[in-house]
Structures are given as structure tokens and as C-alpha cells.
Design a protein around this motif. Structure first.
Motif, PDB file in Angstrom:
ATOM      1  N   ASP A  71       0.833  -1.210   0.000  1.00 18.21           N
ATOM      2  CA  ASP A  71       0.000   0.000   0.000  1.00 18.21           C
ATOM      3  C   ASP A  71       0.865   1.256   0.000  1.00 18.21           C
ATOM      4  O   ASP A  71       0.489   2.286   0.566  1.00 18.21           O
ATOM      5  N   VAL A  73       2.613   4.702  -0.697  1.00 18.59           N
ATOM      6  CA  VAL A  73       2.115   5.956  -1.276  1.00 18.59           C
ATOM      7  C   VAL A  73       3.209   7.009  -1.450  1.00 18.59           C
ATOM      8  O   VAL A  73       3.021   7.987  -2.176  1.00 18.59           O
ATOM      9  N   ASP A 109       3.557   3.747   3.764  1.00 17.58           N
ATOM     10  CA  ASP A 109       2.257   3.345   3.223  1.00 17.58           C
ATOM     11  C   ASP A 109       1.193   4.401   3.498  1.00 17.58           C
ATOM     12  O   ASP A 109       1.483   5.480   4.039  1.00 17.58           O
ATOM     13  N   ASN A 110      -0.049   4.086   3.151  1.00 20.06           N
ATOM     14  CA  ASN A 110      -1.138   5.053   3.247  1.00 20.06           C
ATOM     15  C   ASN A 110      -1.411   5.489   4.687  1.00 20.06           C
ATOM     16  O   ASN A 110      -1.895   6.593   4.931  1.00 20.06           O
TER      17      ASN A 110
END
Length: 585
Positions: A71, A73, A109-110
Motif C-alpha cells: 500500500d 504511497v 504506506d497510506n
């Protein structure tokens, strides 16, 4: 170079840690590597939370790291600038040296949690860092190209952490082992002449601004470009002699002493590796400066030449000794990267980073011999961990009147700062604007040492009150802001909510319309850097009351809220103002 990393010669990978895979390539004999926990330096040799990869090789070295995209980002690294997302592997590249960024980065990650966080323990060699999303393999990759002669090459890794800042804190502990703290002078607000005067500095006007700055609480003055001969016209054609312009400063040493009498430490700007054709010394030194940099009108002295290093060391020590300075603002060191990878006739070291390490070591020793505890300001991009022995003031790169850039850059510098104190770029604003516009600049610099660069004597009364209030409040909050545990959130979001906590107190600066989590602290200062007159809080504990609300200029506002209940609440805070929440006993 291949367009994408998938087009490179394949190499077998091995499990390194967490989900990270490793491949090590050399042109000659196979490299040898090992991974061990790094000791925290205590007698029981417990780990400090990092794992250290050690690679031994006789030739040029390529280290490949890869992690599943998951995930992901964003990817933060010291030279990220505004590019903080997961770029493609054909786009992500950084050229790194002692005076250009650092071999370090964090994929997250997010939720903001780290997926891959690393930092090289050898900050010196000219290294190419290639990074990004491998479209073919659905992974994020980091490839490091390290020149021969750096064996063993060591990289510290932090295990998965809840945030980028948390991961970098773990890495900083390992990078900063044995580093002494910065002197007290580096922790004091600064008055800088640059944006207020540009190059039109002169004795009486600078001295008067210094007096006013001291009254406001500044402890340091930096005299920027323009004090030296030929220091006019915003070009660098006259740099090299570094003699005071006697039409501006008839008695420069006397001027310095007079300003120091106001209680200020005095630093002067110098760009010791730039050489302009109008300087008297140009004929003598130009043979050592074959390449131009981007500074208009100037050549760059090649630090790989021993003559250049000796010249720079003698120059800086002379300036401090002759004029009684308390230190120097040393500019444009990154310009030496024009020599990275170039052949250097007459050079006794081939690598720019190694040459700068030798030069700066001698420079600091020479200046310290003249002025023990001297202050040295360094500027992005040469503020990485490798510069820790040389600079006590680590300043964000130039961003005039840009409070957003100042916030982002000071937080970025702080993520890897292991000794020097982070300083904001000099603060300027429109004196005809409302006071909250001036306060917004100070709020953008809140989590670093502020450097004021307005003409104080020409400010409207409301602006002077605003500057005085925010400098007083910054001094009160300084232990939290400079020594507290900072959590700024995701780098790609540009740090809209930044908290700094120490013990049972916390400071939170808010610059975007977000729900602000207020943890279980005894005292919380909430700073409103938005254009709205209210903030939405998510309060974690019972018993917090609003004890103080201030407008941008420091004037007291009657609070509209009393005790805050746990959970969501709306709090009235003027734009560029603040509120103090406390548990009443």
C-alpha cells in the motif's frame, strides 16, 4: 543506463529483513555481506533498534533493495524537494555526496507507516541512488552505486515503524553516536540582513537593526552578502578577496564589536569556494577553478586540489580572527559537485566528498583555535548526517516569504539532524499586509530556530508586536520545539499537523483544515496556521480547559470554551493565533 531497473542484468536476491530483498553486484570477485543488530552503546550491547548491513567488495559496488509495493504511497529522501510520491524507477534518481543530500530514504504506506527505512553510515563517497516503482515487477526498488575503495560499506535499516519520523528517530540514534551537542548560540533566534537589506548593508543601519533585534530576543546576527568589496549587483563576479567594503564598513572590526555589545553573537556570510573574474586574486586562483557553477559570474574552486583546501581554511580562520567574529555562514558548498566524476589534474584526492571532508575538518579546527565554540551555519542540501561535525546551525534552503516551504524544509532537515540545530530560512513578509500574514511566516518556522529578516525599524507597530509576541512564545516553548519528539505525519501531505512533545507537554501547529488529535498531555499549545477562526479537535483526556487564547499579534482573546470533553469539539482560535489547553489542578 537501462530505461527501467527491470532491464538491468538480473541478479539473485536474498531476504534481508521484513519484506526487503537484497542483491549485491560487483564487476570482480563476489561481494560478501552480513546483517547484524547495531548496539546502542551500552555495556550489555542491546540493539538500538537498527540492523546494519555490511558489504565488503574490492570493486565498484551496486546494492539493490526491493520491497513489494503493498500500500505504498510515498518515498522520502533528503533531496526529495516536492517529489514525495512513489515515482517510476526510470524517474527517481539522486546524486549524493557529503555536500549533497545523503544516502537515506523511507518508503511509507497510506497509514504513514514505514516499509523500508535506511541510511548509509558512510556519508562521504559520491553515490548514485536510483529508486522508484518497477512497473514490471510490482515492487519498489532502491539501487545504490558506490565507488570502489569504500569497503566495508555499511547501511543501517530501521524495522517497521508507525511513521516516517519514528523510523528516522531510530536511524538517527545510530548515526549520531558520539556526537556532541550544539552550542547554546545555535539555539537562539537570529536576525539576518539578507531579505531586509539585500546587498545594501552599511554600518549604522545594520547596527540599529541589531539593537532592535536584541530587544526582541534575538541572540545572533548574520551579516549576509554585501559586506565585502564588489558586493553589489546580485552577481558573484567579485567574490574571492573577502575584504570589507570600507565605504559601507569603515571599521568592520569596530562595527562587529559594537553589535556584540548589544548581547548578540556576530556571524558573517562567506562563499569561500566561489571565485569571480573581478577579484584581485582571480589571476592567482583561477587555475584551480576550471568549472563554473550555477551562481552567476563565478567559477568554483576545486576542493580536490590541496592548494584550494589550504586557501579556504586560511581564509575562514582569518575572517574570524581579524574581525572578532563569532562564526561564519558558509554558503554554496554544494557547488563543488560540478567536479563529481570529472578527472582532476593536480588533485591529490579523486572524490569531492573526501576532499570536502578533509577541508571542513581543517576549517573547523582552525576556526575553533581562533574562536572556541564558534557557530557555523550550513544550508540545504549540505546538512546531512556527515556534516554533523562541521555545522551547528542547519538552515532550510532559500524560500523567501514561503511559509509552506519553510515548514516542509525544516521538518525534512530535522528528520536526519543528529547534532546541529535546525534553522528556518530567513523570514520576510509584506509590511503592508495584515499582522496575521507576518505571524504565518513565524508559524511556518515554529519547529525550528527562527531567523528574522525584516527591517524592524520600518515595520508597523502591529507587526512589531506580532514579532515580539511570537519570539517570546517561541522562547518559552523552545525545549519542546527543539528537543521534543516531533511527529509531522506523511511527507507527501507536506506536514499539515506537526506535534512536538516532551514529558507531559505538547505543541501542535495546524496549517490545514484537519481534525487535530490532542493526546493525554497536561498542557497543550495549539497554533492555528490556517485562515479559519476555528479548529476541530479530537480530545483524548478529560479535564482539559482553555486557559489562554491569543490573536496573531499576541492580544488576549476571551475564550469561548471552558472545559473540553473527550471526543470531537470545535475550538475558536483566531487565524495565526494560538490557544493553550491545560489540566487545572
Amino acid at each position: 543506463m537501462s530505461v527501467t531497473t527491470a532491464g538491468l542484468a538480473p541478479a539473485p536476491t536474498e531476504h534481508l529483513l521484513d519484506d526487503v530483498r537484497l542483491a549485491v553486484l560487483t564487476k570482480g570477485a563476489p561481494a560478501r555481506w552480513s546483517l547484524e543488530p547495531q548496539s546502542d552503546g551500552t555495556s550489555d550491547s542491546t540493539s538500538d533498534g537498527t540492523e546494519v548491513l555490511e558489504v565488503r567488495a574490492d570493486d565498484d559496488l551496486e546494492i539493490r533493495l526491493s520491497v513489494p509495493l503493498g500500500d505504498a504511497v510515498g518515498f522520502w529522501h533528503p533531496d526529495a524537494g516536492w517529489e514525495r510520491t512513489v515515482v517510476a524507477d526510470w524517474a527517481g534518481q539522486a546524486r549524493v555526496s557529503l555536500v549533497q543530500g545523503a544516502v537515506a530514504g523511507c518508503l511509507y504506506d497510506n497509514a504513514g507507516a514505514s516499509m523500508l527505512a535506511f541510511a548509509a553510515l558512510d556519508p562521504v563517497p559520491e553515490t548514485t541512488m536510483r529508486f522508484g516503482v518497477s512497473e514490471e515487477n510490482k515492487t519498489f526498488v532502491v539501487h545504490l552505486h558506490v565507488p570502489a575503495g569504500r569497503s566495508p560499506y555499511r547501511i543501517a535499516f530501521a524495522r517497521r515503524s508507525p511513521s516516517v519520523a519514528a523510523a528516522m528517530r531510530v536511524l538517527r540514534r545510530g548515526l549520531g553516536e558520539g556526537q556532541a551537542g550544539a552550542p547554546e548560540g545555535a539555539r537562539l533566534p537570529v536576525y539576518s540582513t539578507w531579505y531586509g537589506f539585500s546587498q545594501a548593508v552599511e554600518d549604522a543601519a545594520v547596527a540599529e537593526e541589531a539593537r532592535l533585534a536584541a530587544e526582541l530576543g534575538c541572540g545572533v546576527i548574520i551579516l549576509d552578502d554585501g559586506w565585502q568589496e564588489l558586493g553589489n549587483g546580485r552577481g558573484y563576479q567579485g567574490l574571492g578577496d573577502w575584504q570589507p567594503d570600507t565605504t559601507k564598513f569603515p571599521d568592520f572590526a569596530g562595527h562587529v564589536a559594537r553589535v556584540q555589545g548589544y548581547g548578540l553573537k556576530y556571524l558573517a556570510w562567506v562563499a569561500p569556494l566561489l571565485l569571480g573574474p573581478e577579484a584581485r586574486c582571480y589571476a592567482e586562483l583561477s587555475q584551480y577553478a576550471p568549472q563554473p557553477g550555477w551562481a552567476p559570474g563565478a567559477q568554483v574552486l576545486d576542493p580536490r586540489r590541496p592548494e584550494v583546501r589550504a586557501h579556504v581554511v586560511d581564509l575562514c580562520a582569518r575572517l574570524v580572527a581579524d574581525y572578532g567574529l563569532d562564526g561564519l555562514k558558509i554558503d554554496f558548498l554544494d557547488q563543488t559537485m560540478v567536479y563529481a566524476g570529472r578527472p582532476g589534474p593536480g588533485c591529490d584526492v579523486p572524490d569531492v566528498g573526501t576532499a570536502m571532508l578533509l577541508m571542513l575538518s581543517d576549517l573547523v579546527a582552525a576556526v575553533e583555535a581562533v574562536r572556541p565554540g564558534a557557530l557555523i551555519e550550513l544550508r540545504q542540501p549540505y546538512v546531512g548526517p556527515g556534516m554533523a561535525p562541521f555545522g551547528s546551525m542547519l538552515r532550510a534552503d532559500d524560500c523567501p516569504a514561503d511559509a509552506v516551504a519553510n515548514r516542509v524544509r525544516t521538518i525534512d532537515v530535522g528528520l536526519l539532524a543528529i547534532r546541529g540545530v535546525v534553522h528556518a530560512d530567513m523570514l520576510m513578509w509584506d509590511p503592508s499586509a495584515p499582522a496575521h500574514a507576518a505571524a504565518r511566516q513565524l508559524i511556518g518556522a515554529l519547529h525550528a530556530v527562527p531567523q528574522i529578516s525584516a527591517r524592524l525599524g520600518e515595520l508597523p507597530d502591529e507587526h512589531r508586536r506580532t514579532v515580539a509576541f511570537w519570539l517570546r512564545r517561541w522562547q518559552e516553548l523552545r525545549p519542546l520545539l527543539l528537543d521534543g519528539e516531533v511527529e509531522p505525519g506523511r511527507p507527501d501531505e507536506l506536514y499539515p499537523v506537526v506535534s512536538a512533545a516532551l514529558g507531559d507537554e505538547c505543541v501542535i501547529s495546524v496549517t490545514s483544515d484537519r481534525v487535530v488529535t490532542v493526546g493525554a498531555f497536561r498542557k497543550v499549545t495549539v497554533v492555528n496556521g490556517t485562515s479559519s477562526g476555528r479548529l476541530v479537535l479530537d480530545v483524548a483526556r478529560d479535564g482539559l480547559s482553555v486557559s489562554e487564547t491569543r490573536a496573531a499579534d499576541g492580544s488576549m482573546i476571551v475564550p469561548t470554551a471552558g472545559t473540553l470533553r473527550p471526543g470531537l469539539c470545535s475550538l475558536d482560535v483566531p487565524p495565526s493565533g494560538l490557544a493553550v489547553l491545560e489540566v487545572r489542578v
